[in-house]
Design an enzyme around this catalytic site. Structure first.
Site, PDB file in Angstrom:
ATOM      1  N   HIS A 154       0.725  -1.200  -0.199  1.00  0.00           N
ATOM      2  CA  HIS A 154       0.206   0.115   0.032  1.00  0.00           C
ATOM      3  C   HIS A 154       0.752   1.386  -0.151  1.00  0.00           C
ATOM      4  CE1 HIS A 154      -3.203  -3.169   0.942  1.00  0.00           C
ATOM      5  NE2 HIS A 154      -4.254  -2.084   1.151  1.00  0.00           N
ATOM      6  N   ARG A 557      -4.525 -11.063  -4.583  1.00  0.00           N
ATOM      7  CA  ARG A 557      -6.358 -10.481  -4.212  1.00  0.00           C
ATOM      8  C   ARG A 557      -6.389  -9.321  -6.165  1.00  0.00           C
ATOM      9  NH1 ARG A 557      -7.876  -5.408  -1.523  1.00  0.00           N
ATOM     10  NH2 ARG A 557      -5.951  -4.236  -2.276  1.00  0.00           N
ATOM     11  N   GLU A 678     -15.581  -5.835   2.798  1.00  0.00           N
ATOM     12  CA  GLU A 678     -15.252  -3.969   2.933  1.00  0.00           C
ATOM     13  C   GLU A 678     -16.006  -3.214   3.306  1.00  0.00           C
ATOM     14  OE1 GLU A 678     -11.419  -3.107   0.150  1.00  0.00           O
ATOM     15  OE2 GLU A 678     -13.098  -5.033  -0.561  1.00  0.00           O
ATOM     16  N   ASP A 719     -12.084   1.099   4.206  1.00  0.00           N
ATOM     17  CA  ASP A 719     -13.529   1.233   3.481  1.00  0.00           C
ATOM     18  C   ASP A 719     -14.428   1.172   3.662  1.00  0.00           C
ATOM     19  OD1 ASP A 719     -12.868   1.482  -0.290  1.00  0.00           O
ATOM     20  OD2 ASP A 719     -11.519  -0.302   0.327  1.00  0.00           O
ATOM     21  N   ARG A 757      -6.175  -3.882   8.183  1.00  0.00           N
ATOM     22  CA  ARG A 757      -5.434  -2.521   9.065  1.00  0.00           C
ATOM     23  C   ARG A 757      -4.368  -1.619   8.553  1.00  0.00           C
ATOM     24  NH1 ARG A 757      -2.729  -3.174  14.017  1.00  0.00           N
ATOM     25  NH2 ARG A 757      -4.099  -1.991  14.977  1.00  0.00           N
ATOM     26  N   ARG A 890      -9.299   5.808  -3.509  1.00  0.00           N
ATOM     27  CA  ARG A 890      -9.330   4.810  -2.478  1.00  0.00           C
ATOM     28  C   ARG A 890      -9.109   5.847  -1.032  1.00  0.00           C
ATOM     29  NH1 ARG A 890      -7.204   0.280  -4.085  1.00  0.00           N
ATOM     30  NH2 ARG A 890      -7.342  -0.090  -6.106  1.00  0.00           N
TER      31      ARG A 890
END
Length: 1055
Positions: A154, A557, A678, A719, A757, A890
């Site tokens: 991320h 993913r 989410e 999210d 997280r 995002r």
């Protein structure tokens, strides 16, 4: 400032921290005197003193004087030239970074100096034994614990890796500076080293000029393993073992690993078109290559250490077998090694395949490896024989060593191919030539008496000359040879070359690698050398048990919609209709029927769109790599049982196809399929989805047979927070976890919850210990998976000492949550109150963020959100879809932008309204009781209070006054009033007089940064103002990005 830690501000002795920062700050001042001159240094100091005076006035409650000083500060910054603004931004950014380094090292110092460390294994084991847990129960629970920390790519790590290395180097120098035996001359040399590092940092470009590729991101993850976790894991496991032996009488079994590691780097394709099937394959192979490389280095050290001759009979027999095999092999090689004539050489050259020119783009050595040969720290010498001559290239020039790329692993193979006289040849690839003649000569050279085998004779005596050699060295030498062949095989696979190794020549699984190591360990123990067995050898065995042959198993993913599109293409091709248009029951019927069948669903001749082909290719790669290399397949935006079965079907189909091509079963088992819930809506339906899945006979039997009766479910914090606000998200996550656990219990299935997280509190971040201890009762039963993202990876695992502490905290928190689960709400009334707070909070949040027509424009004006894309901190786009609304933005840039302005709105918006609504109905005392007695509610309020302590209303107001259109400034004023109201009601519930009252050290850490942080915010406002009038000015853009870096360093997090 605190989102990164668990203990960063506990019982902190500020004197040593301040001494460290004073030292670093003074050295930076000296460097800046030389670099920017005394005149500008005087201006920097004036800015700092103005900011310090203003913050002191505000902290003392003298608001009017503080406002005047801040106005003066803003005025002086606005008058700066662009060049001056750039220098100021860089200087203050580095001050804040150095303060962060001093703070990080202070955590190391505290951990070393405290005799009884809270939350350590010794501390928690002692508490549990005293609380009535039997030694056997404690021992069994620790040994069965399964925690996996998943490092993700991320985009929240803002620092370049080059600068991260330099920061770690400074932390090591601070540690050296603490040594009591340091003489005057040594201390002077240390100061010189620090000055060199700081000068190097100043003269290094802080900004990434290009976006990282997914492979670059994977290299960063591998670097964390090599530089820190590789050292931390054995130390951590020793702590666990020592504490276990102290309190239960039994040490931790040698191959027991309470914690393992996973990765999303190179596997997370959700919304990231740059992560392809090829990238996933290359990253997985690269991870294996790195693991083998690290093991080779350890084996080299062990061979030097284990020089003794005494061993047990089993090891002696194995060593003798290895010697006999080597002798036979040498004799065969020498008898077959006859020089060939030029005509034979030419013939071989015509038949040989051409060599590739290089590894796949950027899939070579991890950038973190600084050894010149891309392998062991012991350099390989090249000693060509007398009959070795460089061959002419096609362009007529001679080949030279300059043509060989120094940046890729040297590729070689020992696969044999029989020729007419029955002899075998081997391939050694070392460069970028494609001539068949060169390949033939290299094949001969590799196996000749003057080739590699002869070269090794120069380094080690032959078996006939070493009758007294230590048996451990013989066995370890054989292990090293297999590891080197394994590494060469991986290099060939990365090159997409044929690989004809005998499976006995290389290690495929960790069990194969562990077998001879455990034999050495048992031999040492039985011969009275246990002290040696429990040293470096035990550490290596523990590393192999933890990291396996891949370091970190790679999760895949993908968004659920992409799987539906793929099935649409298949069902349309087969004239079955459009899958996505069917209702849920029809989908489940179709999927279950196909899963029970034995034939493939996808015809090999099918032609599909590129997006669909990419999904199918990913499943093919997953089938080829198998569960030895890959972890879970995570389905983002999961909402139905069919989302899970769709992936199971595509996975089954790919495995059938691949096993057909290979002519044997696919490697490893099937990947775990993990639904990720989410949004608030999906969280509310999570339990029902799991119940539906487990009610399907095929699926339940599949879970029992292929996954040990274990269902994994992921819950997303980012999210859900952006969707409904932090408070509502926290409550919905709590309820969803309880419902999922109940659903699995109904069917007798064990469950592991996977927590997605983030680093910031707005994305579910916060202290690890607090987070685990506040989970619903029964949701942490010895198993846990959790992501660590971006800057959190570096903050928690960047230094071995801090990584060791973090691993220990994970272990003890999960242990406590398992053996002493947190208390549930005392009465139903508390749950009812939470529902009411959540409802009001969500309505307030959504009415502002999604329903106020002015909010989007206000957000874009008041924050640097639009400019964050220039940072180049991640390989994926900032939006899932090409729209301008907040819905498809995002969560990371959403949080990041508000963190920069110090308003941190996503973490608190709606909370005040919810608490106020319930308090006004007379439930204040109930909320106070909930705070004292319910761990979940207490941790939720504490995290919100923590983030409120980082918010700064005057700074947020300054952004509005300069950047926001006059017509929208009232919206900002309303939000600031809501922030103050939230602070008031949080303090009422917690019973504190001021924010962070229960963590005074944290408050002091925050205050110590303000003299650097406040000017950075004011400078950012000024640069944004200019840039929005001249958006093509690259120097202004650089200045803005540097302020973003500096504020992120000061706030200690990004998104």
């Amino acid at each position: 400032m605190t989102d990164t830690t668990d203990d960063i501000a506990e019982e902190i002795s500020f004197q040593s921290f301040e001494d460290d920062f004073k030292l670093l700050g003074n050295l930076l001042n000296d460097v800046l005197q030389r670099e920017v001159g005394a005149q500008f240094m005087a201006k920097i100091e004036r800015i700092r003193l103005l900011a310090l005076s203003a913050s002191n006035m505000r902290l003392s409650g003298i608001e009017n004087m503080a406002a005047l000083l801040e106005k003066q500060l803003a005025s002086e910054i606005s008058e700066m030239t662009l060049e001056e603004a750039l220098k100021l931004a860089r200087a203050f950014s580095h001050y804040l970074t150095l303060m962060g380094i001093a703070e990080t090292y202070h955590r190391v110092r505290k951990g070393r100096s405290v005799t009884h460390l809270s939350k350590s294994c010794d501390d928690i084991f002692s508490q549990l034994i005293q609380g009535g847990v039997t030694p056997n129960d404690l021992y069994d629970t620790v040994c069965k614990q399964e925690v996996e920390i998943v490092l993700t790519a991320h985009p929240t790590q803002i620092n370049r890796r080059t600068l991260q290395y330099k920061h770690i180097r400074i932390a090591h120098l601070l540690e050296y500076n603490d040594r009591p035996d340091l003489g005057h001359e040594d201390r002077e040399m240390l100061i010189e080293d620090l000055v060199r590092e700081i000068t190097s940092i100043w003269q290094t470009d802080e900004l990434r000029r290009h976006k990282p590729t997914p492979v670059d991101e994977a290299r960063a993850g591998l670097n964390i393993v090599e530089q820190s976790l590789w050292k931390a894991v054995p130390h951590y496991l020793r702590r666990v073992s020592t504490a276990l032996k102290k309190h239960t009488g039994k040490p931790l079994p040698l191959t027991c690993t309470p914690i393992k590691f996973g990765s999303w780097m190179g596997g997370d394709r959700d919304g990231n078109p740059n992560v392809t099937a090829k990238v996933t394959r290359d990253v997985s192979l690269l991870s294996r290559w790195m693991a083998i490389d690290l093991y080779i280095r350890e084996i080299d050290s062990l061979r030097f250490e284990l020089s003794m001759n005494r061993c047990n009979d089993r090891l002696s027999r194995l060593a003798q077998e290895i010697l006999e095999k080597e002798t036979l092999s040498e004799n065969l090689r020498e008898s077959r090694n006859q020089p060939l004539s030029r005509s034979q050489l030419k013939l071989h050259g015509q038949q040989a395949p051409s060599l590739p020119t290089q590894l796949p783009d950027r899939a070579g050595l991890p950038a973190c490896t600084d050894y010149t040969d891309g392998g062991s720290q012991y350099p390989k010498l090249e000693l060509p024989g007398t009959d070795y001559m460089p061959l002419a290239r096609e362009d007529g020039r001679e080949n030279s060593s300059k043509d060989l790329s120094p940046n890729i692993p040297k590729l070689s193979a020992n696969g044999s191919s029989a020729n007419s006289n029955g002899s075998s040849t081997a391939v050694t690839s070392r460069g970028s030539f494609s001539s068949g003649q060169l390949l033939a000569q290299r094949k001969l050279f590799a196996e000749s008496t003057i080739g590699r085998s002869s070269f090794h004779k120069l380094l080690e005596p032959s078996s006939a000359l070493r009758p007294g050699i230590a048996p451990y060295r013989i066995v370890l030498g054989d292990i090293k040879e297999k590891l080197m062949k394994t590494r060469r095989r991986l290099e060939l696979l990365l090159e997409d070359l044929p690989c004809e190794y005998d499976p006995w020549d290389y290690y495929e699984t960790k069990d194969q690698f562990l077998e001879p190591l455990l034999l050495c360990y048992e031999s040492l123990q039985s011969c009275g050398a246990g002290i040696l067995a429990d040293g470096r050898l035990a550490d290596l065995i523990r590393r192999v048990s933890t990291f396996g042959m891949v370091l970190m198993k790679l999760d895949l993913r993908q968004e659920s919609g992409r799987h539906a599109e793929t099935l649409d293409a298949i069902t349309k091709y087969l004239d079955m209709g459009t899958y996505s248009e069917w209702d849920e029951e029809k989908k489940l019927e179709f999927l279950t029927k196909e899963l029970k069948g034995k034939r493939p669903l996808v015809p090999p001749t099918i032609e599909v769109a590129p997006d669909v082909k990419e999904v199918l290719d990913t499943f093919f790669v997953a089938a080829e790599l198998g569960s030895e290399s890959l972890g879970a397949y995570v389905i983002s935006m999961a909402s139905n049982a069919s989302d899970v079965l769709a992936v199971e079907l595509l996975q089954k189909d790919a495995r059938l196809a691949v096993s057909g091509e290979l002519g044997k079963p696919c490697p490893g088992g099937m990947l775990r399929v993990v639904p990720l819930f989410e949004t608030v809506k999906d969280l509310r339906g999570a339990g029902s989805v799991i119940r539906k899945l487990l009610s399907i006979d095929w699926y339940r039997e599949h879970i029992v047979k292929n996954h040990n009766g274990h269902q994994e479910v992921m819950v997303g914090y980012s999210d859900s927070g952006k969707d409904a606000g932090r408070f509502t998200a926290a409550w919905e996550l709590y309820k969803a976890q309880g419902d999922v656990v109940a659903a699995c219990n109904e069917f007798g299935i064990k469950v592991t919850l996977f927590h997605g997280r983030g680093g910031s509190i707005g994305r579910g971040g916060g202290p690890t210990y607090l987070a685990i201890q506040s989970q619903p009762p029964g949701s942490v039963m010895g198993t846990l998976r959790s992501t660590e993202q971006g800057e959190m990876v570096q903050a928690k695992f960047g230094l071995p000492q801090i990584a060791t502490r973090q691993l220990e905290i994970y272990t003890t928190a999960v242990l406590l949550a398992t053996l002493r689960p947190p208390q549930p709400p005392r009465e139903q009334k508390w749950c009812n109150l939470m529902e009411e707070i959540s409802k009001i909070s969500c309505q307030n949040y959504r009415s502002t963020v999604y329903e106020n027509p002015e909010f989007l424009a206000y957000f874009q004006e008041a924050t640097p959100q639009a400019e964050l894309g220039y940072l180049n901190i991640g390989s994926r786009p900032t939006r899932r879809k090409a729209t301008t609304g907040i819905g498809h933005l995002r969560a990371i840039p959403w949080i990041f932008a508000w963190t920069q302005t110090r308003f941190v709105l996503p973490a608190w918006l709606g909370v005040g309204a919810g608490l106020k609504g319930v308090c006004e109905k007379g439930h204040t005392e109930d909320l106070k009781a909930m705070y004292k007695e319910w761990p979940f509610f207490q941790s939720t309020v504490d995290l919100i209070e923590m983030v409120l302590g980082k918010a700064d209303i005057p700074i947020a107001k300054h952004y509005d006054e300069v950047l926001v259109s006059e017509s929208r400034r009232e919206l900002g004023a309303e939000l600031r009033r809501e922030l103050m109201m939230t602070e008031k009601h949080v303090l009422v519930v917690s019973g504190h007089e001021k924010l962070s009252e229960n963590n005074k050290s944290l408050r002091r850490l925050i205050e110590s940064r303000l003299s650097y942080l406040n000017p950075m915010n004011m400078l950012q406002v000024e640069v944004l103002r200019r840039l929005r009038r001249d958006d093509e000015n690259n120097k202004l853009r650089d200045a803005l990005l540097i302020t973003i870096n500096g504020i992120a360093a000061g706030m200690r997090n990004t998104g």
